[in-house]
Enzyme design. Structure first.
Site, PDB file in Angstrom:
ATOM      1  N   GLY A  17       0.735  -1.319  -0.001  1.00 36.02           N
ATOM      2  CA  GLY A  17       0.015  -0.157  -0.115  1.00 36.02           C
ATOM      3  C   GLY A  17       0.867   1.352  -0.078  1.00 36.02           C
ATOM      4  O   GLY A  17       2.090   1.136   0.313  1.00 36.02           O
ATOM      5  N   GLY A  19       0.805   5.640   0.581  1.00 38.85           N
ATOM      6  CA  GLY A  19       0.123   6.958   1.101  1.00 38.85           C
ATOM      7  C   GLY A  19       0.969   8.189   0.851  1.00 38.85           C
ATOM      8  O   GLY A  19       2.027   8.073   0.382  1.00 38.85           O
ATOM      9  N   GLY A  20       0.258   9.153   1.443  1.00 40.72           N
ATOM     10  CA  GLY A  20       1.200  10.536   1.277  1.00 40.72           C
ATOM     11  C   GLY A  20       2.366  10.618   2.110  1.00 40.72           C
ATOM     12  O   GLY A  20       3.217  11.336   1.849  1.00 40.72           O
ATOM     13  N   VAL A  24       3.944   1.011   2.262  1.00 44.92           N
ATOM     14  CA  VAL A  24       4.203  -0.312   3.105  1.00 44.92           C
ATOM     15  C   VAL A  24       4.363  -1.626   1.841  1.00 44.92           C
ATOM     16  O   VAL A  24       3.904  -1.496   0.937  1.00 44.92           O
ATOM     17  CB  VAL A  24       2.964  -0.820   3.502  1.00 44.92           C
ATOM     18  CG1 VAL A  24       3.129  -2.063   4.410  1.00 44.92           C
ATOM     19  CG2 VAL A  24       2.438   0.189   4.650  1.00 44.92           C
ATOM     20  N   LYS A  39       6.830  -0.664   6.640  1.00 49.79           N
ATOM     21  CA  LYS A  39       6.446   0.447   6.392  1.00 49.79           C
ATOM     22  C   LYS A  39       7.582   1.427   6.295  1.00 49.79           C
ATOM     23  O   LYS A  39       8.376   1.397   7.354  1.00 49.79           O
ATOM     24  CB  LYS A  39       5.273   0.984   7.551  1.00 49.79           C
ATOM     25  CG  LYS A  39       4.882   2.455   7.253  1.00 49.79           C
ATOM     26  CD  LYS A  39       3.630   2.577   7.941  1.00 49.79           C
ATOM     27  CE  LYS A  39       2.499   1.820   7.252  1.00 49.79           C
ATOM     28  NZ  LYS A  39       1.063   1.904   7.753  1.00 49.79           N
ATOM     29  N   ARG A 131      -4.457   9.141  17.467  1.00 52.15           N
ATOM     30  CA  ARG A 131      -4.833  10.312  16.461  1.00 52.15           C
ATOM     31  C   ARG A 131      -5.353   9.922  15.260  1.00 52.15           C
ATOM     32  O   ARG A 131      -5.778  10.771  14.406  1.00 52.15           O
ATOM     33  CB  ARG A 131      -3.586  11.239  16.319  1.00 52.15           C
ATOM     34  CG  ARG A 131      -2.861  11.643  17.620  1.00 52.15           C
ATOM     35  CD  ARG A 131      -1.544  12.333  17.488  1.00 52.15           C
ATOM     36  NE  ARG A 131      -1.078  12.967  18.797  1.00 52.15           N
ATOM     37  CZ  ARG A 131      -1.464  13.752  19.369  1.00 52.15           C
ATOM     38  NH1 ARG A 131      -2.340  14.808  18.679  1.00 52.15           N
ATOM     39  NH2 ARG A 131      -0.867  14.419  20.523  1.00 52.15           N
ATOM     40  N   ASN A 137      -7.022   1.380   9.554  1.00 49.80           N
ATOM     41  CA  ASN A 137      -5.939   0.959  10.418  1.00 49.80           C
ATOM     42  C   ASN A 137      -6.385  -0.160  11.469  1.00 49.80           C
ATOM     43  O   ASN A 137      -5.620   0.128  12.476  1.00 49.80           O
ATOM     44  CB  ASN A 137      -5.606   2.392  11.235  1.00 49.80           C
ATOM     45  CG  ASN A 137      -4.955   3.382  10.421  1.00 49.80           C
ATOM     46  OD1 ASN A 137      -4.150   2.938   9.459  1.00 49.80           O
ATOM     47  ND2 ASN A 137      -5.045   4.498  10.820  1.00 49.80           N
ATOM     48  N   ASP A 150      -0.922   1.693  12.747  1.00 52.78           N
ATOM     49  CA  ASP A 150      -0.480   3.068  12.472  1.00 52.78           C
ATOM     50  C   ASP A 150      -1.083   4.091  13.652  1.00 52.78           C
ATOM     51  O   ASP A 150      -2.006   4.638  13.390  1.00 52.78           O
ATOM     52  CB  ASP A 150      -1.507   3.299  11.168  1.00 52.78           C
ATOM     53  CG  ASP A 150      -1.065   4.669  10.401  1.00 52.78           C
ATOM     54  OD1 ASP A 150      -0.343   5.404  10.963  1.00 52.78           O
ATOM     55  OD2 ASP A 150      -1.671   5.138   9.493  1.00 52.78           O
TER      56      ASP A 150
END
Length: 518
Positions: A17, A19-20, A24, A39, A131, A137, A150
Site C-alpha cells: 500500500g 500513502g502521502g 508499505v 512501512k 490520533r 488502520n 498506524d
C-alpha cells in the site's frame, strides 16, 4: 511510490500500500524465514527527529505484544535516511475493504470494538495517543483477529522534517479539525466513528444525497449531523453508545476507551452474547503497586516499560481529572458503585489535568502541553493513509486513562459499567422533546406537519407511516417538516415523528396522528 529501500536480512517482494507519508512493502525475512510488512516513511528526518522516532518505536514495541496491536519486530533507518518499521504481515481482506461492500454483522462489530478499545486503552496508559483511528488502520491477522496499526509516525519525523501531519477527516472529532488535540476522548470519538462506519457501510457523516467533499464533511462533523443508521438488527442501545461517544461536546463522551469497551460489553450481554474480554496492559506509573480488579470481563496486566528521556520530555495526553477513589469502576467511591458520593454520583475533579511523569512517590511534577503541534492539524493536507504502525507516536511520558468518572455522570453520559440494563434511549437527558404532529386537508388529500418544541437549523426527522391506507415501508429520514399523502376513501393513514440533532440522542416518537380518507 518511492523505491523500496535495501534492508539487510530482508528481500523485497511487492508493494502492499502507499500513502502521502509512507509506503508499505512486503519483504521476505531471511532469518527467521517469514513474510513481513515494512512501512517506510517517504521523507528522511534530521538527526533529532530520527532519534525520537527510535525512542518512541522502542516504547511501543514493548506494548506491541498486546493481542490487538500489530506486532512490531524491528525498527531502524535505511541507508538513505528513511525510518522504517518491520511488522507482522496481515493478508487482506481487512475491515476497510469489507465494510464498503457489505456492512459488518452486529456481533462482529461489537467484538472488534471491545478488542480495539483494549488496544487504545493500553496505548493511553503508556502515554500514547493514536490520533488516526479509522477502518483502514484495523488489520486482520492470519487467524482473523482484529489488530490496530498506524499510530502516526509522520507526526514524529514531521515536526522537523516531513511537514504537517495529515488528518483523516471522516473519522476525526470536531476539536481536531482546527487544532491538535491531546485529549484521550478524541481517540474515543474516532473509535466510535469507526464502529459506526462498519455498521452503516460508509463513513458516519457521508451522505448519498449530498456532497461529501472535505468542507461538507467538516460542517456536518462540527454540527454533529450524523447520518442515521437504518438497520433494524442494530439495537437502540448500541446506537446510543456510539452516538454518545461521538458527541460534539468532549465532556459528554465516555472518559476513556475502557469505559467505551465496557459499554459495548453491556450491549453484548443485552443481546445474550458472551462479552468479549477487555485485555489491557497497564504501563502507568502506579500499575506495578496497585491492585487491579480483574474479572470475567476485564483483565489488566501491569507491565514495566522503559521510557527513554527523549520520550519523557514530550507533552502527555490530556485525561479527565479524577481522584484516587475513581480509578476503578468497582471501587466503593467510583461512579456507578454503591458507595459513590456527591450530587453527581462521583468523586473527582471537575476538569481535565495532565498526568504526572512519575508515580505519586516519584516526585515528578505534572507536564503541560507544548505549542509545537498547535499548527499541525490544519486543512490542506489530504486525508492520510497509514503512516505508522502500532505505536509510533508517543505523546508524552507515562500516563493512565480512567476506568470511570466524569463531571457529566449526572446526565447519564458515562453509560453503564458492569452489565446493568442499557439506558432507555428515549429517556436520556440530552434527548429533545418529541415533535407535535398536526393534520390538515379533506377528501383524499391530507398533509401532516410537525415541529419540535425548540426548532433548530438542520433538524432531521424520522417519519413512520402506518395504517391500512399505506403499504408497509421503512422509516423515512428527512429535514422536511411536512408530508402530503393520498388516502383512499375509508382508509386510514397514521404518522409518528421523532427528531434528532447535533449527533445527540433522538427524541421519543410523537403521539400517533391519523386521518381517514373520504
Amino acid at each position: 511510490m518511492q523505491h523500496p529501500p535495501q534492508i539487510p536480512g530482508f528481500t523485497f517482494v511487492d508493494l502492499v500500500g502507499e500513502g502521502g507519508f509512507a509506503d508499505v512493502f512486503r519483504y521476505q525475512q531471511e532469518l527467521p524465514t517469514r513474510q513481513v510488512a515494512i512501512k517506510v516513511l517517504r521523507s528522511s528526518g534530521d538527526a533529532a527527529s530520527i532519534e525520537l522516532f527510535r525512542a518512541e518505536a522502542n516504547v511501543m514495541a514493548q506494548l506491541s505484544n498486546h493481542p490487538s496491536i500489530v506486532p512490531i519486530y524491528q525498527a531502524g533507518v535505511s541507508s538513505d535516511g528513511r525510518a522504517f518499521l518491520v511488522m507482522e504481515y496481515c493478508p487482506p481482506p481487512h475491515v476497510a475493504q469489507r465494510y464498503r461492500t457489505r456492512p459488518l454483522a452486529v456481533a462482529e462489530v461489537l467484538d472488534i470494538g471491545v478488542k480495539i478499545a483494549s488496544a487504545v486503552e493500553t496505548a493511553h496508559r503508556a502515554g500514547i495517543l493514536h490520533r488516526d483511528i479509522k477502518p483502514h488502520n484495523i488489520l486482520t491477522s492470519t487467524f482473523g483477529v482484529p489488530l490496530l496499526t498506524d499510530f502516526g509516525i509522520a507526526s514524529v519525523v514531521g515536526e522537523t522534517g516531513a511537514g504537517a501531519q495529515g488528518l483523516s477527516i471522516p473519522w476525526s472529532p470536531p476539536e481536531a479539525l482546527s487544532a491538535d488535540s491531546h485529549d484521550v476522548r478524541s481517540d474515543v470519538y474516532s473509535l466510535a466513528a469507526t464502529l459506526y462506519s462498519l455498521l452503516i457501510g460508509h463513513p458516519p457523516f457521508e451522505r448519498r444525497d449530498a456532497p461529501n467533499d472535505n468542507a461538507s464533511l467538516m460542517t456536518r462533523i462540527e454540527r454533529g449531523q450524523l447520518t442515521p443508521l437504518r438497520r433494524p438488527d442494530v439495537p437502540a442501545s448500541l446506537v446510543d453508545v456510539l452516538r454518545r461517544a461521538m458527541s460534539v461536546e468532549v465532556d459528554r463522551r465516555p472518559v476513556s476507551a475502557m469505559v467505551l469497551g465496557r459499554q459495548l460489553q453491556d450491549v453484548q450481554i443485552e443481546l445474550r452474547q458472551s462479552p468479549t474480554r477487555l485485555e489491557v496492559m497497564d504501563a502507568s506509573p502506579s500499575a506495578l503497586v496497585e491492585e487491579h480488579p480483574n474479572d470475567a470481563r476485564t483483565l489488566v496486566r501491569p507491565v514495566s516499560v522503559i521510557i527513554p528521556a527523549a520520550v519523557h520530555e514530550r507533552p502527555g495526553p490530556l485525561q479527565p481529572g479524577r481522584d484516587e477513589d475513581t480509578r476503578h469502576p468497582d471501587h466503593p467511591g467510583a461512579p456507578g458503585s454503591s458507595g459513590s458520593t456527591g450530587a453527581s454520583g462521583h468523586v473527582g475533579h471537575s476538569g481535565p489535568r495532565y498526568p504526572s511523569g512519575r508515580s505519586a512517590t516519584g516526585g515528578s511534577a505534572p507536564r503541560h502541553p507544548g505549542p509545537q503541534r498547535a499548527t499541525q492539524r490544519r486543512l490542506g493536507v489530504p486525508a492520510r493513509i497509514g503512516i505508522g504502525v502500532a505505536g509510533a507516536v508517543l505523546a508524552g511520558a507515562v500516563g493512565y486513562a480512567l476506568l470511570a468518572g466524569s463531571p457529566d455522570d449526572a446526565r447519564g453520559d458515562a453509560g453503564t459499567l458492569r452489565g446493568e440494563d442499557p439506558p432507555d434511549p428515549e429517556a436520556l437527558a440530552d434527548a429533545p422533546p418529541a415533535p407535535v404532529v398536526t393534520a390538515s386537508g379533506k377528501g383524499a388529500r391530507w398533509t401532516f406537519a410537525w415541529a419540535p418544541a425548540d426548532p433548530q437549523p438542520n433538524d432531521e426527522f424520522k417519519v413512520l407511516l402506518s395504517g391500512n391506507g399505506v403499504q408497509p415501508t421503512p422509516p423515512e429520514y428527512t429535514e422536511a417538516t411536512s408530508k402530503t399523502v393520498t388516502v383512499a376513501p375509508g382508509a386510514t393513514v397514521c404518522v409518528r415523528v421523532a427528531v434528532s440533532r447535533k449527533g445527540g440522542e433522538p427524541s421519543a416518537l410523537s403521539e400517533q396522528t391519523c386521518v381517514v380518507g373520504r
